[in-house]
Design an enzyme around this catalytic site. Sequence first.
Site, mmCIF file in Angstrom:
data_model
loop_
_atom_site.group_PDB
_atom_site.id
_atom_site.type_symbol
_atom_site.label_atom_id
_atom_site.label_comp_id
_atom_site.label_asym_id
_atom_site.label_seq_id
_atom_site.Cartn_x
_atom_site.Cartn_y
_atom_site.Cartn_z
ATOM 1 N N TYR A 1 0.852 -1.152 -0.257
ATOM 2 C CA TYR A 1 0.046 -0.024 -0.031
ATOM 3 C C TYR A 1 0.931 1.357 0.121
ATOM 4 O O TYR A 1 0.440 2.200 -0.404
ATOM 5 C CB TYR A 1 -0.917 0.099 1.065
ATOM 6 C CG TYR A 1 -1.956 -0.951 1.399
ATOM 7 C CD1 TYR A 1 -2.137 -2.048 0.308
ATOM 8 C CD2 TYR A 1 -2.496 -1.178 2.603
ATOM 9 C CE1 TYR A 1 -3.013 -2.799 0.500
ATOM 10 C CE2 TYR A 1 -3.524 -2.216 2.817
ATOM 11 C CZ TYR A 1 -3.820 -2.957 1.567
ATOM 12 O OH TYR A 1 -4.721 -4.013 2.007
ATOM 13 N N HIS B 1 -0.025 -11.695 1.524
ATOM 14 C CA HIS B 1 -0.914 -10.825 0.894
ATOM 15 C C HIS B 1 -1.840 -11.704 0.040
ATOM 16 O O HIS B 1 -2.968 -11.355 -0.078
ATOM 17 C CB HIS B 1 -0.258 -9.793 0.220
ATOM 18 C CG HIS B 1 -1.209 -8.411 0.108
ATOM 19 N ND1 HIS B 1 -0.649 -7.029 0.511
ATOM 20 C CD2 HIS B 1 -2.504 -8.307 -0.011
ATOM 21 C CE1 HIS B 1 -1.670 -6.366 0.261
ATOM 22 N NE2 HIS B 1 -2.654 -7.027 -0.004
#
Length: 281
Positions: free
Chosen positions: A53, A111
């Site tokens: 991110y 992830h």
Amino acid sequence: MTVLQDAFTLSNGLPMPKVGFGTWQITDSAEAYDATAAALACGYRHIDTARVYGNEDSVGRAVRDSGIPRSEIFVTSKLPAEIKDHDEALASFEVTMATIGLDHLDCYLIHAPWPWHDIGRDCAAGNKAVWTAFEAIHRSGRAKAIGVSNFDVPDLAAILDGCSVKPMVNQIRYFIGHTQDHVVDFCRREDIQVTAYSPLATGKILNHPDIQGVAQRYGKSVAQICLRYVIQKDVGPLPKSTSAQRIRENADTDFEIDASDMNLLDRLSDTDKARHGGEAS
Ligand code: A2P
């Protein structure tokens, strides 16, 4: 007791606040800092970030600056999906820890089971190698819980086969009309807590007429109905917003959707299609 204080108990006994603040797609560092600070100020005690991110530094700074004891905030971050090697996973964890500036994470997740540029690739061997690194990180105490994200049943089964520490969390894309029940059922049987990213379908669900009808009956917003639905499914929503007012609104879900309306919402599908009137963001 507000919904922000409710917690799941993970399989290792660690409490995890049910509602978390999602920071996906908040890339600007000042915006990520302000949004995280606003969430903490309004009572969120669970913040979700990821190395990919690009905002771990802002999230960590907001946590440190909040004045709230570190022990009262549950912080999750994630290993980039492309990394499928034991040593690279350990090295990436060190980068995350240096960037976020905290002495531990509450939860560290893989992830995704495959690199984003190659969705669906069989990475079972790589995921198992990464998982042994996660087990070592967990043993060190620098991640109090470990888990996965975007894992389907075969991906989970591959990790469970031979692991010494089971994943405690699986964070998946989950919203009304997209509930991945086969994954949730498997996780429930294996005592893996499911959390929901994009619980508002990244805003695409907010003009859905049937959900608007339910919202009107309860005197709530569509977002509040969407988040309450997830909570009543025993899944932990991670709504994202950059607006202090909407961050507060998303925390205000202390009400009950009755069984017949839950059934109505259960039957919806394709809720994220733009034909309902477009995206909110
Ligand atoms: P914004 O950041 O401007 O508030 P998700 O959590 O599913 O990823 O959805 C996030 C999207 O939904 C963002 O575009 C966010 O925009 C928007 N959003 C978040 N909370 C609300 C709300 N309560 N009402 C309307 N839109 C919202």
